[in-house]
Design an enzyme around this catalytic site. Structure first.
Site, PDB file in Angstrom:
ATOM      1  N   THR A  46       0.832  -1.212   0.000  1.00  0.00           N
ATOM      2  CA  THR A  46       0.000   0.000   0.000  1.00  0.00           C
ATOM      3  C   THR A  46       0.863   1.258   0.000  1.00  0.00           C
ATOM      4  OG1 THR A  46      -1.632  -1.219   1.287  1.00  0.00           O
ATOM      5  CG2 THR A  46      -1.909   1.155   1.159  1.00  0.00           C
ATOM      6  N   TYR A 109     -13.132  -2.637   0.160  1.00  0.00           N
ATOM      7  CA  TYR A 109     -14.407  -2.131  -0.354  1.00  0.00           C
ATOM      8  C   TYR A 109     -15.531  -3.157  -0.343  1.00  0.00           C
ATOM      9  CZ  TYR A 109     -17.875   0.385  -3.067  1.00  0.00           C
ATOM     10  OH  TYR A 109     -19.035   0.991  -3.467  1.00  0.00           O
ATOM     11  N   TYR A 135      -2.322  -9.875   5.048  1.00  0.00           N
ATOM     12  CA  TYR A 135      -2.217  -8.478   5.481  1.00  0.00           C
ATOM     13  C   TYR A 135      -3.591  -8.010   5.927  1.00  0.00           C
ATOM     14  CZ  TYR A 135      -1.008  -3.452   5.237  1.00  0.00           C
ATOM     15  OH  TYR A 135      -0.808  -2.120   5.502  1.00  0.00           O
ATOM     16  N   ARG A 140      -7.986   0.522   6.125  1.00  0.00           N
ATOM     17  CA  ARG A 140      -7.983   0.783   4.689  1.00  0.00           C
ATOM     18  C   ARG A 140      -8.972  -0.099   3.931  1.00  0.00           C
ATOM     19  NH1 ARG A 140      -3.837   3.830   2.443  1.00  0.00           N
ATOM     20  NH2 ARG A 140      -2.128   4.404   3.838  1.00  0.00           N
ATOM     21  N   LYS A 164       0.727  -9.884   8.486  1.00  0.00           N
ATOM     22  CA  LYS A 164       1.059  -8.502   8.829  1.00  0.00           C
ATOM     23  C   LYS A 164      -0.204  -7.912   9.435  1.00  0.00           C
ATOM     24  CE  LYS A 164       2.227  -3.985   6.860  1.00  0.00           C
ATOM     25  NZ  LYS A 164       2.431  -3.186   5.620  1.00  0.00           N
ATOM     26  N   ILE A 206       6.748  -4.666   9.476  1.00  0.00           N
ATOM     27  CA  ILE A 206       6.848  -4.160   8.095  1.00  0.00           C
ATOM     28  C   ILE A 206       6.522  -2.683   8.203  1.00  0.00           C
ATOM     29  CG2 ILE A 206       5.914  -4.235   5.759  1.00  0.00           C
ATOM     30  CD1 ILE A 206       5.463  -7.216   6.126  1.00  0.00           C
TER      31      ILE A 206
END
Length: 293
Positions: A46, A109, A135, A140, A164, A206
């Site tokens: 990202t 989304y 992840y 987000r 992550k 990360i």
């Protein structure tokens, strides 16, 4: 999988002033990471503004990153999306040369159910030529990978090796650490909480801030992993203001401002992202000067 113990850096994608990818800047950034002692790099996560790159640009960024790194650090490719079939095709045909794993964010989304998330990763697992790092970044994506789903995936698919975690939910972290299969890794996806997450059993981070300050961050993370939390705490506290500023007016705008100050690459972003405001930029520059002495 020990190459994922320590500091991974989610690389920004440098752009020229005209918006084109700055491959010279990318090479300089990679050298900055390696000389700063980080254990591995994540290309086109990202933070790399991957959503705004074309297919051809992505392939070239991955190729250049592998060519410059030359095996001197671990390499992870960020491949994700909210169309499972499309992600599966990207993963299936990914050129693995130089790469050690794939990082794949949960679909954004769509807001899939937990079963939908499980089936999404099951499909990726079936075709992936490399180990997979899940992840979870609900801030987000708009949905959370529940601890139960993480554990289910970790137990059912041997090539799903880590997560992550950027949910900020310590109850969830506790659940994962208690119930995960042996060898499955919890990795911090948030710079501010890497220190306490390692105390819980996470194997590292990360990072975003590592783009600018790889040596300071990786030294602190290694101290944590050795159990030397007293000395690590000093480095953790010293990075608090810098870390806050990196996200105060959008990421990766903050760290690109720091990288420009360090003369690693420019601070151009692609819309819809824009550069940080002048007040935040001034504070970032001050902190960058202080910490880079």
């Amino acid at each position: 999988m020990n190459k994922f113990y320590g500091t991974g850096v989610a690389l920004v994608t440098p752009f020229l002033a005209n918006g084109e990818v700055d491959y010279d800047g990318l090479a300089k950034l990679i050298e900055h990471q390696i000389s700063g002692g980080v254990e591995y790099l994540v290309s086109l996560g990202t933070t790399g503004e991957s959503a705004t790159l074309t297919k051809d640009e992505k392939h070239k960024v991955w190729e250049v990153t592998a060519q410059v790194t030359k095996g001197r650090a671990g390499l992870v490719a960020g491949i994700g999306g909210n169309n499972t079939a499309e992600v599966v095709e990207q993963v299936k045909h990914f050129n693995v040369k130089g790469y050690d794993a794939i990082l794949s964010a949960s679909p954004a989304y769509n807001k899939p159910t937990q079963e939908g998330i499980y089936q999404h990763y099951k499909a990726i697992s079936a075709v992936s030529p490399l180990p997979i790092i899940l992840y979870n970044v609900p801030g987000r994506t708009g949905s959370n990978i529940a601890a139960e789903t993480t554990i289910r995936l970790a137990k059912d698919f041997k090539n799903i090796i880590a997560i992550k975690e950027a949910s900020g939910n310590f109850d969830q972290f506790n659940h994962i650490m208690r119930d995960k299969p042996e060898g499955f890794m919890l990795i911090s996806g948030d710079d501010p909480v890497a220190f306490p997450m390692i105390a819980l059993g996470a194997v590292g981070v990360i990072s975003v801030i590592g783009n600018a300050l790889p040596r300071r961050l990786s030294d602190m993370i290694r101290l944590c992993l050795k159990g030397d939390f007293k000395d690590a705490q000093k480095g953790h506290y010293d990075l608090i203001d810098f870390t806050r500023l990196m996200f105060a007016d959008g990421s990766p705008g903050g760290v690109k401002t720091a990288l420009k100050e360090l003369r690693i690459c420019g601070d151009t972003l692609r819309l819809p992202l824009v550069q940080v405001n002048s007040a935040i930029a001034a504070q970032i520059i001050t902190e960058t000067k202080r910490l880079s002495k």
